[in-house]
Design a protein around this motif. Structure first.
Motif, mmCIF file in Angstrom:
data_model
loop_
_atom_site.group_PDB
_atom_site.id
_atom_site.type_symbol
_atom_site.label_atom_id
_atom_site.label_comp_id
_atom_site.label_asym_id
_atom_site.label_seq_id
_atom_site.Cartn_x
_atom_site.Cartn_y
_atom_site.Cartn_z
ATOM 1 N N GLY A 414 0.807 -1.059 -0.130
ATOM 2 C CA GLY A 414 -0.171 -0.077 -0.038
ATOM 3 C C GLY A 414 0.938 1.339 0.025
ATOM 4 N N GLN A 415 2.262 1.158 -0.262
ATOM 5 C CA GLN A 415 2.897 2.368 -0.375
ATOM 6 C C GLN A 415 3.401 2.372 -1.736
ATOM 7 O OE1 GLN A 415 6.217 1.385 2.286
ATOM 8 N NE2 GLN A 415 5.424 2.632 3.969
ATOM 9 N N TYR A 416 3.686 4.029 -1.925
ATOM 10 C CA TYR A 416 4.092 4.320 -3.514
ATOM 11 C C TYR A 416 5.701 4.285 -3.559
ATOM 12 C CZ TYR A 416 -0.344 6.554 -4.036
ATOM 13 O OH TYR A 416 -1.614 6.700 -4.042
ATOM 14 N N VAL A 417 5.897 2.891 -4.026
ATOM 15 C CA VAL A 417 7.337 2.436 -3.901
ATOM 16 C C VAL A 417 8.105 2.901 -5.254
ATOM 17 C CG1 VAL A 417 7.186 0.575 -2.353
ATOM 18 C CG2 VAL A 417 6.322 0.304 -4.779
ATOM 19 N N VAL A 418 7.266 3.040 -6.370
ATOM 20 C CA VAL A 418 8.186 3.417 -7.321
ATOM 21 C C VAL A 418 7.341 4.607 -8.218
ATOM 22 C CG1 VAL A 418 9.488 1.384 -7.954
ATOM 23 C CG2 VAL A 418 7.131 1.665 -8.617
ATOM 24 N N ALA A 419 7.948 5.205 -9.255
ATOM 25 C CA ALA A 419 7.172 6.364 -9.987
ATOM 26 C C ALA A 419 7.543 6.043 -11.562
ATOM 27 C CB ALA A 419 7.460 7.603 -9.520
ATOM 28 N N GLU A 420 6.915 6.667 -12.256
ATOM 29 C CA GLU A 420 7.268 6.405 -13.969
ATOM 30 C C GLU A 420 7.635 7.934 -14.295
ATOM 31 O OE1 GLU A 420 4.255 5.071 -16.715
ATOM 32 O OE2 GLU A 420 5.985 5.064 -18.255
ATOM 33 N N SER A 421 8.698 8.275 -15.000
ATOM 34 C CA SER A 421 9.061 9.661 -15.182
ATOM 35 C C SER A 421 8.272 9.861 -16.807
ATOM 36 C CB SER A 421 10.379 9.559 -15.355
ATOM 37 O OG SER A 421 11.134 8.703 -16.483
ATOM 38 N N HIS A 477 10.805 4.341 -13.277
ATOM 39 C CA HIS A 477 10.812 3.609 -14.526
ATOM 40 C C HIS A 477 10.677 4.944 -15.566
ATOM 41 C CE1 HIS A 477 7.914 0.254 -12.765
ATOM 42 N NE2 HIS A 477 9.065 0.605 -12.104
ATOM 43 N N VAL A 478 11.760 4.559 -16.517
ATOM 44 C CA VAL A 478 12.060 5.511 -17.490
ATOM 45 C C VAL A 478 11.951 4.864 -19.042
ATOM 46 C CG1 VAL A 478 13.960 6.948 -18.611
ATOM 47 C CG2 VAL A 478 14.107 6.363 -16.386
ATOM 48 N N ASN A 479 11.031 5.611 -19.818
ATOM 49 C CA ASN A 479 10.624 5.157 -20.964
ATOM 50 C C ASN A 479 11.822 5.292 -22.235
ATOM 51 O OD1 ASN A 479 7.610 4.633 -20.738
ATOM 52 N ND2 ASN A 479 7.941 6.709 -19.704
ATOM 53 N N PHE A 480 12.050 3.975 -22.772
ATOM 54 C CA PHE A 480 13.063 4.032 -23.833
ATOM 55 C C PHE A 480 12.273 3.988 -25.445
ATOM 56 C CE2 PHE A 480 17.646 3.369 -22.532
ATOM 57 C CZ PHE A 480 17.551 4.407 -21.775
ATOM 58 N N SER A 481 12.687 4.605 -26.306
ATOM 59 C CA SER A 481 11.926 4.382 -27.653
ATOM 60 C C SER A 481 12.981 3.657 -28.353
ATOM 61 C CB SER A 481 12.120 5.714 -28.310
ATOM 62 O OG SER A 481 10.973 6.466 -27.849
ATOM 63 N N GLY A 482 12.258 2.923 -29.452
ATOM 64 C CA GLY A 482 13.124 2.272 -30.327
ATOM 65 C C GLY A 482 14.190 2.657 -30.775
ATOM 66 N N HIS A 483 14.144 4.002 -31.052
ATOM 67 C CA HIS A 483 15.316 4.394 -31.659
ATOM 68 C C HIS A 483 16.718 4.528 -30.886
ATOM 69 C CE1 HIS A 483 12.635 6.377 -34.368
ATOM 70 N NE2 HIS A 483 13.550 6.939 -34.951
ATOM 71 N N MET A 484 16.510 4.383 -29.455
ATOM 72 C CA MET A 484 17.587 4.157 -28.563
ATOM 73 C C MET A 484 18.338 2.861 -28.976
ATOM 74 S SD MET A 484 17.002 6.804 -26.832
ATOM 75 C CE MET A 484 18.361 6.738 -25.472
ATOM 76 N N PHE A 485 17.963 1.998 -29.602
ATOM 77 C CA PHE A 485 18.583 0.816 -29.679
ATOM 78 C C PHE A 485 19.301 0.557 -31.149
ATOM 79 C CE2 PHE A 485 15.344 0.242 -26.589
ATOM 80 C CZ PHE A 485 16.316 -0.471 -25.663
ATOM 81 N N SER A 486 19.376 1.928 -31.690
ATOM 82 C CA SER A 486 20.054 2.021 -33.010
ATOM 83 C C SER A 486 21.226 2.906 -32.626
ATOM 84 C CB SER A 486 19.347 2.670 -34.237
ATOM 85 O OG SER A 486 18.945 4.141 -33.800
ATOM 86 N N GLN A 487 21.345 3.058 -31.367
ATOM 87 C CA GLN A 487 23.007 3.632 -30.849
ATOM 88 C C GLN A 487 23.706 2.753 -30.558
ATOM 89 O OE1 GLN A 487 22.722 7.443 -30.824
ATOM 90 N NE2 GLN A 487 20.795 6.548 -31.945
ATOM 91 N N ILE A 488 24.907 2.500 -30.949
ATOM 92 C CA ILE A 488 25.894 1.773 -30.855
ATOM 93 C C ILE A 488 26.582 1.974 -29.354
ATOM 94 C CG2 ILE A 488 27.527 0.236 -32.126
ATOM 95 C CD1 ILE A 488 28.255 2.661 -33.638
ATOM 96 N N LYS A 509 14.641 1.750 -13.665
ATOM 97 C CA LYS A 509 14.006 0.312 -14.456
ATOM 98 C C LYS A 509 13.745 1.221 -15.973
ATOM 99 C CE LYS A 509 11.125 -2.436 -12.284
ATOM 100 N NZ LYS A 509 9.776 -2.859 -11.668
ATOM 101 N N ILE A 510 14.113 0.193 -17.134
ATOM 102 C CA ILE A 510 13.636 0.801 -18.434
ATOM 103 C C ILE A 510 12.735 0.137 -18.917
ATOM 104 C CG2 ILE A 510 14.797 0.980 -20.411
ATOM 105 C CD1 ILE A 510 17.692 1.242 -19.153
ATOM 106 N N GLU A 511 11.718 1.181 -19.359
ATOM 107 C CA GLU A 511 10.347 0.505 -19.989
ATOM 108 C C GLU A 511 10.657 0.434 -21.385
ATOM 109 O OE1 GLU A 511 6.697 2.380 -18.648
ATOM 110 O OE2 GLU A 511 7.132 2.343 -16.881
ATOM 111 N N ILE A 512 10.377 -0.547 -22.086
ATOM 112 C CA ILE A 512 10.343 -0.583 -23.445
ATOM 113 C C ILE A 512 8.870 -1.360 -23.971
ATOM 114 C CG2 ILE A 512 12.883 -0.687 -23.880
ATOM 115 C CD1 ILE A 512 12.539 -4.045 -24.355
#
Ligand code: C2E
Ligand code: MG
Ligand code: MG
Length: 638
Positions: A414-421, A477-488, A509-512
């Motif tokens: 019942g606690q706010y343990v995380v957040a999403e940016s 939790h941080v959102n990552f777009s597909g474009h991130m994965f074209s970066q070497i 935590k990375i959200e994809i």
């Protein structure tokens, strides 16, 4: 006196050659090009009437005195007119696109007008020349004025070309500067040897005009297809809009022409392009066709009805589905067609270009053959899009993106343990902007990559701030777009940011999304494994919206699966959906993953997800996304 007109006759032949060539070209009727024809006409007149007048004066017994007067008078007008025409051409070239050329010409035509008056009153005052009753020719006291006027204009042309040399293309500059010098020299020679008439000067004029003309053509023509090039197209567009003439612009863009080049080689590729260009020229008539880009052709149709445009587009579409042949090679080269109309779509060149590019891009997206019309409404969207791109770039440069945080509650404690940016642009010239609108644009333009690094940096600082007061806080939790994965260097950059912030890796935590996972399985899995070693966790966002490939989900080192809000909402109305949510929660649990439910807005939904045994709940029922300070106040509570 015995005159020699041989050179003059040769000049006339030269002029006929220029005329022959100029007929073939389709110069845009801009001021500069019209003046080029004026130069041509003035030279033609000067030489033609010179020959005629000389012949008539040489054989007075075969001429009518009045006619000899008339012809000689025209010759006296045409000769200085050459200098004037050349001077005006220089002005139009130097001041091209500046709008003040006409005004300058108006004022500088005054000496020419005075001279014209002098020629017109000459039959009465005989100041320039006189032809007596026997047909004998006499120079008048002011004969020098004819040459003087010519000199003045030539000198003025040299001066303008010299003073404004920086604004003029270097080759044109050379022509502008050399032509009057040669012409003046020739006339001086002629003055010294009066029996050889202005022939040399006229011939030089003609020759140089040929050169000028070819130069002009070279600058305006695409070498491969022989069509007017993009620059000419833009000038024509400018001219048409300035004159407010209705027109339709059709751009035909070849799809995947690179494939043709790769398959048949560059040389054959060029020949295919020429083939298509030749077909389009024939189909375009009587409209103007331009080479708009490497594999793009633009057709400018003036005053054409909707019906005619439809016919043109239909015939283009039909032909582009048929194969083209070059030697023994034959292939179909599909094309996308974009259309804009003036003034219906837009009223300025920039908007028309934006509109046509958008229409072509949309036509290319749609995969099927056919045309795409960009109307006013769509253009508004295009304009808004480019404004948003500017806003994104500015925010990125100034690092002024706002990051909001939406607290997420644990169903167990019942606690706010995380957040999403979550990204926000609360203030912009367009008002507040929301991620649903600007994230896809940031993705299309690739700006999302640097934005994400900035978000990660801010998130790390936020985590540090909370962790000082709330040790139970598990992270963001941080959102990552597909474009991130074209970066070497993605993994290095992410590690670098987290390390330099001093944030524990396990608090990120990375959200994809599912689609990212499917499209970049290998990159994502390598990245996830490296992150896992460091302690960074991965989460699958929006589960249930896409075409989940359960194999990818199972093989990926995922920590959490976030069930999409649509899944939760559907479960309220359908027993089958509710059963599915319950089952997949159990499956993911058995696979050792946490399950998060998003979009929980009502108590009924909350009861349902709790019963399913979901671990984390995100939704407006508990907390909305909030600015950093507000989120801090919320999350600092133990
Ligand atoms: P998402 O990752 O699925 O984020 C959750 C979205 O659901 C957020 O919308 C959040 O405000 C919204 N939401 C949360 N609870 C509820 C609820 O109870 N009801 C409803 N109707 N909505 C709820 P938001 O902030 O507008 O974000 C939209 C999407 O934009 C995000 O979807 C995410 O895909 C993208 N996004 C946001 N920030 C970023 C970012 O920093 N980077 C990237 N790559 N994408 C981001
Ligand atoms: Mg998300
Ligand atoms: Mg989501």
């Amino acid at each position: 006196m015995h005159w020699n007109i041989a050179a003059e006759c040769i000049s006339l032949v030269y002029l006929l050659i220029i005329w022959f060539y100029s007929r073939k070209s389709s110069l845009v009727p801009s001021l500069k090009n019209r003046l080029f024809y004026f130069c041509f006409a003035a030279t033609f007149c000067a030489i033609g009437f010179n020959i005629l007048s000389t012949a008539m004066l040489s054989y007075p017994e075969h001429s009518i005195n009045l006619l000899t007067w008339l012809v000689t008078t025209i010759y006296f007008i045409a000769t200085p007119l050459m200098g004037m025409a050349y001077f005006f051409y220089t002005i139009a070239t130097v001041f091209e696109g500046q709008g003040n050329a006409l005004k300058i010409m108006k004022w500088t035509s005054i000496p020419g007008i005075f001279y014209l008056v002098l020629v017109l009153i000459n039959p009465f005052c005989k100041e320039l020349f006189h032809i007596d009753a026997s047909g004998a020719y006499f120079q008048g006291p002011l004969i020098i004025t004819t040459y003087l006027i010519f000199y003045i204009y030539c000198l003025a042309a040299i001066t303008v070309a010299f003073v404004r040399r920086k604004q003029v293309d270097p080759i044109i500059r050379k022509i502008l500067a050399t032509f009057p010098i040669i012409a003046v020299l020739v006339i001086i020679v002629q003055q010294l040897y009066p029996t050889v008439i202005l022939s040399g000067s006229a011939a030089t004029c003609a020759l140089l005009i040929i050169y000028l003309y070819l130069q002009n053509k070279q600058n305006s023509t695409d070498y491969l297809t022989g069509l007017p090039n993009r620059q000419e197209f833009l000038k024509m567009l400018e001219l048409q809009t300035r004159k407010s003439r209705n027109f339709t612009l059709i751009v035909l863009s070849l799809r995947d022409f690179r494939r043709v080049n790769d398959t048949y080689g560059q040389h054959t590729g060029d020949r295919f392009l020429r083939e298509i260009g030749n077909f389009l020229i024939k189909r375009a008539q009587p409209h103007c066709l331009y080479r708009y880009g490497g594999d793009e052709f633009a057709l400018l149709c003036q005053g054409t009805s909707d019906q005619d445009i439809k016919k043109i587009v239909e015939s283009l579409t039909a032909r582009m589905q048929e194969p083209w042949s070059v030697d023994e090679n034959s292939c179909v080269i599909p094309a996308a067609i974009g259309i804009v109309r003036y003034p219906q779509s837009a009223k300025v060149v920039e908007d028309l270009i934006n509109g046509i590019e958008y229409a072509v891009a949309k036509a290319k997206d749609s995969k099927r053959a056919g045309a795409y019309y960009c109307g006013q409404e769509m253009l508004k969207a295009v304009r808004r899009r480019s404004q948003i791109i500017t806003i994104l770039e500015k925010n990125l440069e100034a690092n002024t993106f706002s990051v909001f945080y939406q607290p997420i509650i644990s169903n167990h404690t019942g606690q706010y343990v995380v957040a999403e940016s979550l990204l926000r642009i609360p203030n912009s010239p367009l008002g507040p902007l929301y991620p649903n609108e600007f994230i896809p644009i940031a993705e299309d333009t690739g700006i999302i990559v640097d934005i994400t690094y900035q978000v990660l940096q801010k998130t790390c600082r936020f985590i540090n701030r909370i962790s000082e007061v709330n040790p139970n806080f598990e992270g963001v939790h941080v959102n990552f777009s597909g474009h991130m994965f074209s970066q070497i260097d993605l993994a290095d950059r992410v590690e670098g940011i987290i390390t330099s912030s001093g944030t524990p890796f396990n608090k990120i935590k990375i959200e994809i999304t599912e689609s990212i996972l499917l499209e970049n399985t290998k990159c994502v899995s390598e990245f996830a494994e490296r992150m896992q070693k460091k302690g960074v966790r991965m989460e699958l966002d929006d589960f249930g919206t896409g075409y989940s490939n359960i194999v990818s989900v199972m093989t990926m080192p995922l920590d959490t699966v976030k069930l999409d809000k649509s899944l939760i909402w559907a479960a309220m109305n359908s027993k089958k959906s509710a059963m599915m949510v319950r089952s997949i929660t159990r499956i993911f649990h058995e696979m050792g993953m946490q399950v998060l439910a998003e979009g929980v807005e009502t108590e009924e939904q909350e009861r349902f997800v709790s019963q399913c045994g979901i671990d984390l709940i995100q939704g407006f029922l508990f907390a909305k996304p909030m600015a950093e300070d507000e989120a801090f106040a919320w999350l600092r509570k133990l």
